[in-house]
Design an enzyme around this catalytic site. Structure first.
Site, short mmCIF file in Angstrom:
data_model
loop_
_atom_site.label_atom_id
_atom_site.label_comp_id
_atom_site.label_asym_id
_atom_site.label_seq_id
_atom_site.Cartn_x
_atom_site.Cartn_y
_atom_site.Cartn_z
N HIS A 1 18.90 5.80 1.24
CA HIS A 1 17.44 5.61 1.20
C HIS A 1 17.07 4.76 2.42
CE1 HIS A 1 17.08 7.39 -2.83
NE2 HIS A 1 18.33 7.01 -2.90
N GLU B 1 23.74 -6.72 4.72
CA GLU B 1 24.91 -6.63 3.86
C GLU B 1 25.96 -7.64 4.26
OE1 GLU B 1 26.68 -2.72 3.61
OE2 GLU B 1 28.23 -3.40 2.23
N HIS C 1 6.05 2.29 -2.99
CA HIS C 1 6.06 3.76 -2.95
C HIS C 1 7.48 4.28 -2.79
CE1 HIS C 1 5.79 7.83 -1.54
NE2 HIS C 1 5.97 7.51 -0.28
N ARG D 1 17.12 8.26 -8.63
CA ARG D 1 18.31 7.59 -9.14
C ARG D 1 18.25 7.27 -10.64
NH1 ARG D 1 21.93 9.15 -5.36
NH2 ARG D 1 21.17 8.64 -3.29
C1 LIG Z 1 21.60 13.33 -7.41
C2 LIG Z 1 21.72 13.22 -5.92
C3 LIG Z 1 22.74 13.94 -5.26
C4 LIG Z 1 22.90 13.83 -3.88
N1 LIG Z 1 23.91 14.51 -3.24
C5 LIG Z 1 24.06 14.40 -1.90
C6 LIG Z 1 25.11 15.09 -1.19
O1 LIG Z 1 25.91 15.79 -1.77
N2 LIG Z 1 25.21 14.94 0.15
C7 LIG Z 1 24.33 14.16 0.83
O2 LIG Z 1 24.46 14.04 2.05
N3 LIG Z 1 23.34 13.49 0.21
C8 LIG Z 1 23.19 13.58 -1.14
N4 LIG Z 1 22.18 12.88 -1.74
C9 LIG Z 1 21.33 12.00 -0.94
C10 LIG Z 1 20.00 12.64 -0.59
O3 LIG Z 1 20.22 13.75 0.26
C11 LIG Z 1 19.08 11.63 0.13
O4 LIG Z 1 19.67 11.25 1.34
C12 LIG Z 1 18.82 10.38 -0.65
O5 LIG Z 1 18.49 10.70 -1.97
C13 LIG Z 1 17.68 9.58 -0.03
O6 LIG Z 1 16.49 10.25 -0.29
P1 LIG Z 1 15.24 10.22 0.70
O7 LIG Z 1 15.60 10.85 2.00
O8 LIG Z 1 14.12 10.76 -0.07
O9 LIG Z 1 14.99 8.65 0.90
P2 LIG Z 1 14.54 7.83 2.17
O10 LIG Z 1 15.59 7.89 3.21
O11 LIG Z 1 14.13 6.49 1.67
O12 LIG Z 1 13.31 8.62 2.72
C14 LIG Z 1 12.06 8.74 2.06
C15 LIG Z 1 11.22 9.67 2.91
O13 LIG Z 1 10.96 9.07 4.18
C16 LIG Z 1 11.05 10.01 5.22
N5 LIG Z 1 12.14 9.60 6.14
C17 LIG Z 1 12.81 8.43 6.13
N6 LIG Z 1 13.68 8.36 7.14
C18 LIG Z 1 13.55 9.49 7.83
C19 LIG Z 1 14.18 10.00 9.02
N7 LIG Z 1 15.10 9.32 9.70
N8 LIG Z 1 13.81 11.21 9.46
C20 LIG Z 1 12.88 11.92 8.80
N9 LIG Z 1 12.24 11.49 7.69
C21 LIG Z 1 12.58 10.28 7.21
C22 LIG Z 1 11.26 11.34 4.55
O14 LIG Z 1 9.99 11.92 4.30
C23 LIG Z 1 11.89 10.97 3.25
O15 LIG Z 1 11.69 11.92 2.26
C24 LIG Z 1 22.02 13.00 -3.13
C25 LIG Z 1 21.00 12.30 -3.79
C26 LIG Z 1 20.84 12.41 -5.17
C27 LIG Z 1 19.73 11.66 -5.84
C1 LIG Z 2 -6.86 14.29 1.52
C2 LIG Z 2 -6.39 13.03 2.14
C3 LIG Z 2 -7.21 11.91 2.15
C4 LIG Z 2 -6.78 10.72 2.74
N1 LIG Z 2 -7.61 9.62 2.74
C5 LIG Z 2 -7.20 8.47 3.34
C6 LIG Z 2 -8.03 7.29 3.38
O1 LIG Z 2 -9.14 7.28 2.88
N2 LIG Z 2 -7.55 6.16 4.00
C7 LIG Z 2 -6.30 6.13 4.55
O2 LIG Z 2 -5.92 5.11 5.09
N3 LIG Z 2 -5.51 7.23 4.54
C8 LIG Z 2 -5.91 8.38 3.96
N4 LIG Z 2 -5.09 9.48 3.98
C9 LIG Z 2 -3.79 9.38 4.68
C10 LIG Z 2 -2.65 9.14 3.73
O3 LIG Z 2 -2.79 7.86 3.13
C11 LIG Z 2 -1.30 9.19 4.47
O4 LIG Z 2 -1.27 8.17 5.42
C12 LIG Z 2 -1.05 10.47 5.20
O5 LIG Z 2 -1.34 11.55 4.36
C13 LIG Z 2 0.41 10.58 5.64
O6 LIG Z 2 1.20 10.81 4.54
P1 LIG Z 2 2.68 10.26 4.41
O7 LIG Z 2 2.72 8.79 4.40
O8 LIG Z 2 3.25 10.98 3.25
O9 LIG Z 2 3.40 10.87 5.72
P2 LIG Z 2 4.48 10.23 6.66
O10 LIG Z 2 3.93 9.05 7.36
O11 LIG Z 2 4.98 11.36 7.49
O12 LIG Z 2 5.59 9.72 5.69
C14 LIG Z 2 6.42 10.56 4.89
C15 LIG Z 2 7.26 9.64 4.03
O13 LIG Z 2 8.11 8.87 4.87
C16 LIG Z 2 8.22 7.54 4.44
N5 LIG Z 2 7.72 6.65 5.51
C17 LIG Z 2 7.41 7.01 6.78
N6 LIG Z 2 7.04 5.95 7.50
C18 LIG Z 2 7.15 4.88 6.70
C19 LIG Z 2 6.93 3.48 6.89
N7 LIG Z 2 6.53 2.95 8.06
N8 LIG Z 2 7.12 2.66 5.84
C20 LIG Z 2 7.52 3.15 4.65
N9 LIG Z 2 7.75 4.46 4.42
C21 LIG Z 2 7.57 5.32 5.44
C22 LIG Z 2 7.45 7.48 3.14
O14 LIG Z 2 8.32 7.75 2.08
C23 LIG Z 2 6.46 8.61 3.29
O15 LIG Z 2 6.02 9.10 2.06
C24 LIG Z 2 -5.50 10.67 3.36
C25 LIG Z 2 -4.67 11.80 3.35
C26 LIG Z 2 -5.09 12.97 2.75
C27 LIG Z 2 -4.18 14.16 2.75
#
Ligand SMILES: Cc1cc2nc3c(=O)[nH]c(=O)nc-3n(C[C@H](O)[C@H](O)[C@H](O)COP(=O)(O)OP(=O)(O)OC[C@H]3O[C@@H](n4cnc5c(N)ncnc54)[C@H](O)[C@@H]3O)c2cc1C
Ligand SMILES: Cc1cc2nc3c(=O)[nH]c(=O)nc-3n(C[C@H](O)[C@H](O)[C@H](O)COP(=O)(O)OP(=O)(O)OC[C@H]3O[C@@H](n4cnc5c(N)ncnc54)[C@H](O)[C@@H]3O)c2cc1C
Ligand SMILES: Cc1cc2nc3c(=O)[nH]c(=O)nc-3n(C[C@H](O)[C@H](O)[C@H](O)COP(=O)(O)OP(=O)(O)OC[C@H]3O[C@@H](n4cnc5c(N)ncnc54)[C@H](O)[C@@H]3O)c2cc1C
Ligand SMILES: Cc1cc2nc3c(=O)[nH]c(=O)nc-3n(C[C@H](O)[C@H](O)[C@H](O)COP(=O)(O)OP(=O)(O)OC[C@H]3O[C@@H](n4cnc5c(N)ncnc54)[C@H](O)[C@@H]3O)c2cc1C
Lengths: 291, 291, 291, 291
Positions: free
Chosen positions: C90, C97, C188, C197
């Protein structure tokens, strides 16, 4: 002690530009949290303040950035949209912005001060120079900008009154319109933001905000901020090519005679090199004068 | 031309450590993609190769990192778990790892070469020194490590045969077990990875992988990699405190006489400063000798 | 009121598995911070608690995730390395660590309870089933695991005493070794972590930690956590293909007669669909019984 | 086969709104790359296309998102600034934007079509309704918007001619000004972008771009896109509270008689629930009619 500083600063509105501000809403941690987190790695508990300072400086000096991520800051910021557009490019932050779709836009616009009406810089291709434009024009320009802003706003209100949805009515509002947001970021990424936005290449208007944040940090995170200034903000890096020329400087301060016979550096880089060396020389002279 | 290099390298297995490897699976873009993306900002099209090189070096020198994010690389990597644990800390990547829950673990473990059985370093608190341990012990140690690995694996297989679920059976496998993964990252963050993992402070075993990647990049992204070496990898940064002492060096290369009367630097930092200056001096001498 | 709960929980060690724990070190914000941030978008101030709850539920229901990023939590966690390897995937978190390069590893290892010695699941290809292995074996297996852990640790200590650098000496320690870290994440992304998890597909040992965190959140962020449970954790999603079959269910609860004549769903998906519908039916029956 | 589709689409300009476009510049991987990466986890090689499809659907259905991150796409996009401001909020992308500091802004502005001059929606508090404003006004409004855009641009050019630096001259340009950028993102995050920006709550003008991207994906990543449509885009989620009411529906399609005696749902949620159920019923009827 730090706590006192924090209490004085939390929620205080620091004015920026003509109608903007920055307020620190909340902070998680302080200088000691960085030390605390770093010590998990070493398997050791807390130490004296002196040692804490050494550790923070060591971490900063060696790009051990992860402990600085353990401090988190949340700000409330009011800023012109063209500044917001530059700011939002820093992706390692959490943002909630005022929505021109939900709510009506306010009638506040950024109007530069006269002394900011500068000509295009010839050195810095992005920015303004230090020279004002023809002084006879400044009053007129400011007036014209203000009128244009008022007209845009009046049209906006007219569209709203004609029943047009806010999200369409606003499309002709100018980039100088003020918006606001909550902005939350960790200290490592905030330092990165400051490094880029305190720089002379950053646009003046965003620099004003960066300086305000820097002043806040200086008070509430004094040790980390000092380390940031020393090792990141005010440090000078010599490329491996420049290092070849640096020995000559070690022996011969007369910059004019520096020879780049082997064409290690391009002309631009040679100039940059000479600037760095000159800066160092003058810097020390200043110090000798007691600074 | 670059394409040829890429074709030779794609899918080729570069061996790392005793049983590991790195394979470049796919690359999006090349040196010219960085230029192409940067030019969007300037509103200009492509230029000569000479100008491209200048631009890439300019971007690197000034921390304009976003255009380097426009190149993306995907690798297939086989590596010991203790290396994987350090590697995975680089969060700006996409990863798919072999799962010890889905599939049986292999019987491959990392066994250090004898010349890596070094003592704890006294300077670098994290790492090994340059000194081997008592030579009479090395055979025994290697033997003991190997036996221990085999025993662990036999127990693992026994548990599996006793019907225990894989995810539990594997918990006593050693950190030296090999795993593999697909790893995808952009060039800016890969350079950051290399900067940290080519460093002398990084553990030898991960450095072996970092060097393999560096060699790949040198061939397929020659201009960017050269800029990375020049401005990031082999550059030297002087802190603002060090800059005060640097002028003395400008006038007097005799390091022994450098005076830090005002206690600008801590003892550790003064040592680091002297090391930097010494390095620069020796570096240039080397160059004069024809390097 | 919430503050009281937080004070009771902050710094408290919640035990996990045999030798692990979770401690909440610090929290930035609470349920009201989410509302506060969301209201920036609407340009409105605070409201009644009732309306706050509605707003939080509205945001969760509609995937307006950004306001949940405005709450940040920092934990101190002690966990087996094989759990840490899953956890660290994640990436949206900050981590420091314990370092086996700086410091000696402790002699603590995770030893499963007997009732966790389960067979490989045939349904869930990753995990263990609900069936214990042959009971006559459990004592022996636990004993064998413990011995193996002790042997590994003794060898580690022997290597250390032979002068081998810590970073090499540790490579044969088992994946069951305990490590610890500071872990900081926004709400979030923590919900996302929990969703993945707490799931039945996650390995039991990481689920134990996820459940501990869930229990903490339930107390200090009651409204958000309830919304998370309602809309994310315990919700059920029907694919567009399933929606075609759902109407039949609307008219005819007898699942056996559901016809997928048109082969909209694969066999696996049809099974999943029937499971969902069955669950809903039973769920409601339960409720009628007073739950 | 897919390759042919890709070749036809790469670099092709898909027009969006009046003066914008989207061009796919480069793609790393295709449907099979997702399978390939997922199979690393399972320790197995490639399979038949049929099995590949099943695997991709399985991954999508179970939120195994990491394999979808193994495909990367790079676009060249021209879009109005107010759209760009919404777009840039998606942080998991790489961006290089045209700079109004380096280069002169163009004279292109977004002018809505008459049928987009709609009133504020009363249901969707953010957006426009389906009703046009008073038809007698539309010509006037479009005219007034166009004039205002021209005036702003003329003033901008005047400021530039008066020698004012570009970065200041541009501050009164309207939000309808067109900008352009390179935008690179992985497929998982692109699906997330589409989920949010294809939604009826997204502003019409960004939806036009999202639909264009969706059409591109449908052609070059047909299996993944189909899975996205089925499990993410067109799926329906019932909250745990809604599940209690769903059983009644299972037995009694007459929605009017659904009783929420226990006040499980708020009035808004009850309405949403009824909408979902109605949609499902109508959906199936449509299917029976041959869709
Ligand atoms: C039951 C289970 C089985 C699994 N089995 C495997 C397995 O066999 N092999 C394996 O490799 N993994 C496995 N995983 C791990 C899984 O692929 C994810 O890496 C892990 O769950 C973290 O999820 P996440 O990417 O949503 O979380 P985060 O890394 O916290 O990311 C949250 C969101 O942030 C965005 N984000 C964050 N960092 C990046 C980045 N660098 N680039 C693009 N977007 C980013 C994405 O939108 C992402 O969805 C498993 C997980 C679960 C729960
Ligand atoms: C219909 C609509 C209305 C909206 N109205 C508003 C509004 O009124 N005001 C407003 O401010 N925004 C508004 N938004 C924007 C919205 O809050 C999000 O910022 C935008 O949709 C991007 O989404 P995201 O964070 O999932 O995407 P990404 O930024 O691409 O992130 C994908 C995932 O990656 C992870 N991630 C990436 N970067 C980070 C980071 N720096 N820290 C933690 N996790 C990260 C998170 O898990 C996240 O869910 C609106 C969006 C929509 C679609
Ligand atoms: C020699 C050496 C010794 C080390 N010793 C230790 C140790 O003892 N203990 C320990 O815990 N670690 C240790 N580390 C790991 C180190 O702390 C970093 O975690 C690791 O080097 C990854 O670096 P990074 O954060 O720059 O990389 P990435 O994770 O790839 O991040 C690159 C940049 O992206 C941004 N970023 C990415 N994800 C996030 C996020 N979720 N939140 C905020 N910003 C984000 C940050 O700006 C970051 O600098 C060591 C590393 C090295 C090289
Ligand atoms: C003087 C100046 C001039 C500029 N001119 C231009 C211009 O002309 N055109 C233009 O487009 N931009 C321009 N920029 C913006 C610049 O390119 C960066 O986007 C901006 O400075 C944010 O920097 P960052 O990426 O380091 O910050 P962050 O986005 O906060 O990222 C910090 C670190 O986190 C990691 N990271 C975060 N998100 C991701 C992700 N999605 N993928 C990979 N890694 C990630 C990276 O390691 C990154 O270095 C300019 C900036 C400055 C200061």
């Amino acid at each position: 002690m730090e706590n006192k500083h924090i209490q004085e600063i939390i929620n205080k509105e620091f004015r920026c530009l003509d109608k903007g501000f920055i307020r620190l809403i909340e902070i998680m941690g302080d200088d000691s949290s960085i030390v605390q987190a770093a010590r998990v790695s070493y398997g050791k508990g807390t130490k004296s303040i002196r040692e804490d300072r050494s550790l923070i400086r060591y971490l900063m000096r060696n790009s051990h950035t992860s402990p600085f991520e353990m401090v988190e800051l949340k700000f409330h910021i009011r800023l012109p949209i063209f500044v917001a557009r530059q700011w939002i490019r820093h992706r390692t932050a959490n943002v909630n912005e005022y929505s021109g779709r939900y709510s009506e836009m306010t009638s506040d616009f950024y109007l530069p001060e006269k002394n900011q009406l500068r000509t295009q810089s010839t050195i810095n291709k992005q920015g303004r120079s230090n020279d004002l434009i023809d002084e006879s024009l400044t009053d007129e320009v400011i007036k014209s900008m203000e009128t244009s802003q008022k007209n845009s706003y009046n049209e906006y209100i007219k569209y709203i009154n004609q029943g047009i949805a806010r999200e369409i009515a606003r499309i002709n509002l100018p980039l100088s319109s003020y918006t606001e947001w909550y902005w939350k970021i960790d200290l490592h990424n905030l330092f990165r933001f400051l490094k880029l936005r305190l720089d002379v290449h950053a646009q003046y208007e965003i620099r004003v905000y960066a300086e305000t944040i820097a002043n806040i940090l200086k008070q509430i995170l004094p040790i980390s901020f000092e380390a940031f200034e020393d090792y990141m903000l005010n440090s000078i890096t010599f490329s491996s090519s420049e290092l070849y020329l640096l020995k000559e400087v070690f022996n011969n301060v007369d910059l004019k005679s520096i020879s780049d016979d082997e064409n290690i550096l391009s002309k631009t880089e040679l100039n940059e090199f000479i600037q760095k060396v000159t800066f160092i020389n003058e810097n020390i002279l200043n110090k000798n004068k007691g600074i």
